[in-house]
Design a protein around this motif. Structure first.
Motif, PDB file in Angstrom:
ATOM      1  N   ASN A  80       1.052  -1.178   0.163  1.00 30.22           N
ATOM      2  CA  ASN A  80      -0.059   0.110   0.102  1.00 30.22           C
ATOM      3  C   ASN A  80       0.947   1.229   0.056  1.00 30.22           C
ATOM      4  N   LYS A  81       0.678   2.119  -0.997  1.00 33.45           N
ATOM      5  CA  LYS A  81       1.498   3.398  -1.069  1.00 33.45           C
ATOM      6  C   LYS A  81       0.346   4.815  -1.325  1.00 33.45           C
ATOM      7  N   SER A  82       0.724   5.587  -0.743  1.00 33.00           N
ATOM      8  CA  SER A  82       0.152   6.970  -1.106  1.00 33.00           C
ATOM      9  C   SER A  82       0.609   7.421  -2.369  1.00 33.00           C
ATOM     10  N   LEU A  83      -0.042   8.299  -3.019  1.00 30.20           N
ATOM     11  CA  LEU A  83       0.279   8.982  -4.412  1.00 30.20           C
ATOM     12  C   LEU A  83       1.883   9.449  -4.492  1.00 30.20           C
ATOM     13  N   CYS A  84       2.029  10.089  -3.319  1.00 33.00           N
ATOM     14  CA  CYS A  84       3.507  10.847  -3.530  1.00 33.00           C
ATOM     15  C   CYS A  84       4.642   9.666  -3.201  1.00 33.00           C
ATOM     16  N   GLU A  85       4.375   8.612  -3.046  1.00 38.20           N
ATOM     17  CA  GLU A  85       5.153   7.493  -2.719  1.00 38.20           C
ATOM     18  C   GLU A  85       5.295   6.673  -3.998  1.00 38.20           C
ATOM     19  N   MET A  86       4.444   6.747  -4.828  1.00 38.31           N
ATOM     20  CA  MET A  86       4.366   5.872  -5.901  1.00 38.31           C
ATOM     21  C   MET A  86       5.336   6.226  -7.410  1.00 38.31           C
ATOM     22  N   THR A  87       5.653   5.588  -7.956  1.00 37.78           N
ATOM     23  CA  THR A  87       6.531   5.610  -9.224  1.00 37.78           C
ATOM     24  C   THR A  87       5.545   5.438 -10.352  1.00 37.78           C
ATOM     25  N   LEU A  88       5.328   6.522 -11.087  1.00 39.47           N
ATOM     26  CA  LEU A  88       4.636   6.709 -12.265  1.00 39.47           C
ATOM     27  C   LEU A  88       5.522   6.380 -13.565  1.00 39.47           C
ATOM     28  N   VAL A  89       4.611   5.244 -14.276  1.00 40.18           N
ATOM     29  CA  VAL A  89       5.094   4.850 -15.505  1.00 40.18           C
ATOM     30  C   VAL A  89       4.431   5.784 -16.503  1.00 40.18           C
ATOM     31  N   THR A  90       5.061   6.473 -17.504  1.00 37.14           N
ATOM     32  CA  THR A  90       4.278   7.218 -18.696  1.00 37.14           C
ATOM     33  C   THR A  90       4.819   7.161 -19.997  1.00 37.14           C
ATOM     34  N   SER A  91       4.053   7.439 -20.946  1.00 42.55           N
ATOM     35  CA  SER A  91       4.275   7.406 -22.118  1.00 42.55           C
ATOM     36  C   SER A  91       5.484   8.148 -22.672  1.00 42.55           C
ATOM     37  N   LYS A  92       6.448   7.600 -23.555  1.00 40.07           N
ATOM     38  CA  LYS A  92       7.490   8.237 -23.969  1.00 40.07           C
ATOM     39  C   LYS A  92       7.202   8.868 -25.284  1.00 40.07           C
ATOM     40  N   ASN A  93       6.147   8.583 -26.315  1.00 41.53           N
ATOM     41  CA  ASN A  93       5.747   9.233 -27.602  1.00 41.53           C
ATOM     42  C   ASN A  93       4.453   9.741 -27.497  1.00 41.53           C
ATOM     43  N   HIS A  94       3.762   9.390 -26.534  1.00 42.06           N
ATOM     44  CA  HIS A  94       2.435   9.979 -26.596  1.00 42.06           C
ATOM     45  C   HIS A  94       1.884  10.888 -25.575  1.00 42.06           C
ATOM     46  N   SER A  95       2.705  11.708 -25.126  1.00 40.76           N
ATOM     47  CA  SER A  95       2.492  12.696 -23.898  1.00 40.76           C
ATOM     48  C   SER A  95       1.630  13.832 -24.386  1.00 40.76           C
ATOM     49  N   ASN A  96       1.103  14.601 -23.526  1.00 40.30           N
ATOM     50  CA  ASN A  96       0.602  15.984 -23.863  1.00 40.30           C
ATOM     51  C   ASN A  96       0.756  16.934 -22.782  1.00 40.30           C
ATOM     52  N   PRO A  97       0.393  18.172 -22.800  1.00 37.50           N
ATOM     53  CA  PRO A  97       0.592  18.943 -21.915  1.00 37.50           C
ATOM     54  C   PRO A  97      -0.103  19.005 -20.603  1.00 37.50           C
ATOM     55  N   THR A  98      -1.480  18.442 -21.012  1.00 38.56           N
ATOM     56  CA  THR A  98      -2.554  18.211 -19.944  1.00 38.56           C
ATOM     57  C   THR A  98      -2.240  17.277 -18.944  1.00 38.56           C
ATOM     58  N   LEU A  99      -1.676  16.115 -19.530  1.00 43.53           N
ATOM     59  CA  LEU A  99      -1.198  14.847 -18.873  1.00 43.53           C
ATOM     60  C   LEU A  99       0.236  15.432 -17.845  1.00 43.53           C
ATOM     61  N   MET A 100       0.970  16.192 -18.648  1.00 41.92           N
ATOM     62  CA  MET A 100       2.130  16.636 -18.006  1.00 41.92           C
ATOM     63  C   MET A 100       1.941  17.521 -16.585  1.00 41.92           C
ATOM     64  N   ASN A 101       0.860  18.298 -16.775  1.00 41.18           N
ATOM     65  CA  ASN A 101       0.463  19.404 -15.849  1.00 41.18           C
ATOM     66  C   ASN A 101      -0.169  18.302 -14.603  1.00 41.18           C
ATOM     67  N   LEU A 102      -0.906  17.285 -15.022  1.00 37.29           N
ATOM     68  CA  LEU A 102      -1.508  16.548 -13.657  1.00 37.29           C
ATOM     69  C   LEU A 102      -0.296  15.676 -13.304  1.00 37.29           C
ATOM     70  N   ILE A 103       0.673  15.262 -13.872  1.00 32.75           N
ATOM     71  CA  ILE A 103       1.813  14.543 -13.258  1.00 32.75           C
ATOM     72  C   ILE A 103       2.434  15.545 -12.449  1.00 32.75           C
ATOM     73  N   ASP A 104       2.567  16.874 -12.922  1.00 32.29           N
ATOM     74  CA  ASP A 104       3.321  17.625 -11.882  1.00 32.29           C
ATOM     75  C   ASP A 104       2.628  18.093 -10.606  1.00 32.29           C
ATOM     76  N   LYS A 105       1.216  18.264 -10.689  1.00 30.39           N
ATOM     77  CA  LYS A 105       0.395  18.500  -9.474  1.00 30.39           C
ATOM     78  C   LYS A 105       0.249  17.149  -8.462  1.00 30.39           C
ATOM     79  N   ILE A 106       0.384  16.251  -8.898  1.00 34.80           N
ATOM     80  CA  ILE A 106       0.306  14.991  -8.167  1.00 34.80           C
ATOM     81  C   ILE A 106       1.691  14.795  -7.248  1.00 34.80           C
ATOM     82  N   CYS A 107       2.962  14.958  -7.933  1.00 35.65           N
ATOM     83  CA  CYS A 107       3.989  15.042  -7.280  1.00 35.65           C
ATOM     84  C   CYS A 107       4.445  13.453  -6.960  1.00 35.65           C
ATOM     85  N   PHE A 108       4.669  12.772  -7.872  1.00 34.00           N
ATOM     86  CA  PHE A 108       5.107  11.399  -7.807  1.00 34.00           C
ATOM     87  C   PHE A 108       6.367  11.243  -7.364  1.00 34.00           C
TER      88      PHE A 108
END
Length: 302
Positions: free
Chosen positions: A169-197
């Motif tokens: 069991n982990k909190s969001l800030c303790e997690m490692t996120l795996v995300t797309s290398k070639n299919h990212s977008n600014p909205t997703l990057m903004n969300l990732i930044d706000k979650i603070c993985f």
């Protein structure tokens, strides 16, 4: 437990999937070596479109798997949906059946062309629009992830098979996120930044991402597609979903609802969350939704 069509034995079916998948691995590895040794990209790229590429490897694996299955199971009433056939003729996808095989012969084609190891083959059997069993083949890692609907394991030809661990069991800030290398977008990057993985890693292929979660190298994957833009398809998610769910994880939309397959356009649009712990998943979805609302990141959600 769902019962397979009459005349199909689950153990024999899994054995066949294993044989066919390693044949596909040989094809993919052969093309991969050609790409790494020489400038053969133009010869291997069949449609001339590097933004949405189709390669000889896609087509050869597609042909192999469909022919092998249709030859071995000629009288079973299941249907087949493959990415390559849908691209070639989207109006000729006859999937009017309770049982539908969903194939992505080469997930992560851009990574494949770029010479990375992060590409995979996905092959899943859906029952009444839900993934029931399937495989995710990652040739460069010598990994064949298999779910028989009850258990999941990883076959390897050259190494000892991987052992699966329980997910903490982990909190969001303790997690490692795996995300797309070639299919990212600014909205997703903004969300990732706000979650603070705790950490963020990038790679191609949804199958490779999900396998990294099962191995324990990452904890969560978020797919975010924008309205009127391209989105993942059924063949991107069906096989990865079933192996992750069988391993104890979950794959849902932001509302913690199961994915719906075999819609008219095969899209898996919006926000999709895959996590390693089904018991924590609803909480994770809720927390991410609250962050989206707080920062007005994805304002068109209900």
């Amino acid at each position: 437990m769902v019962k397979l069509p009459e005349g199909v034995d689950i153990n024999n079916l899994i054995d066949d999937l294993r044989i066919f998948s390693w044949e596909a691995a040989d094809i993919l590895l052969q093309y991969s070596q050609i790409l790494k040794k020489s400038d053969y990209k133009k010869n291997i790229l069949k449609n001339g479109n590097e933004k949405d590429p189709v390669t000889k490897a896609d087509l050869d694996v597609n042909d192999l798997i469909l022919k092998r299955m249709q030859s071995k199971y000629p009288s079973i009433g299941w249907k087949y949906l493959s990415e390559e056939n849908a691209k070639a003729d989207p109006n000729n996808c006859d999937i009017n059946s309770d049982w539908v095989w969903i194939l992505d012969p080469l997930d992560g084609t851009k990574d494949f062309l770029q010479g990375t190891d992060n590409y995979a083959m996905h092959f899943a059997l859906n029952f009444k629009n839900k993934p029931f069993l399937g495989v995710v083949l990652i040739p460069e890692r010598d990994e064949l992830w298999i779910s028989n609907g009850v258990n999941v394991w990883c076959d390897r030809r050259q190494h000892i098979n991987l052992k699966l661990n329980s997910f903490p069991n982990k909190s969001l800030c303790e997690m490692t996120l795996v995300t797309s290398k070639n299919h990212s977008n600014p909205t997703l990057m903004n969300l990732i930044d706000k979650i603070c993985f705790k950490n963020v890693v990038t790679m191609g292929s949804i199958g490779c991402k999900i396998a990294s979660i099962i191995r324990g190298e990452s904890d969560i994957y978020i797919s975010l597609s924008l309205p009127d833009k391209s989105s993942p398809k059924d063949w991107d998610f069906a096989a990865p979903e079933v192996i992750l769910k069988t391993a104890g994880g979950a794959v849902t939309n932001l509302e913690n609802e199961e994915l719906c397959y075999e819609k008219a356009n095969f899209d898996q649009a919006g926000i999709i969350i895959a996590s390693n712990n089904k018991n924590m998943h609803s909480k994770i979805c809720f927390q991410i939704k609250e962050i989206i609302k707080k920062y007005d990141i994805y304002p068109f959600i209900t």
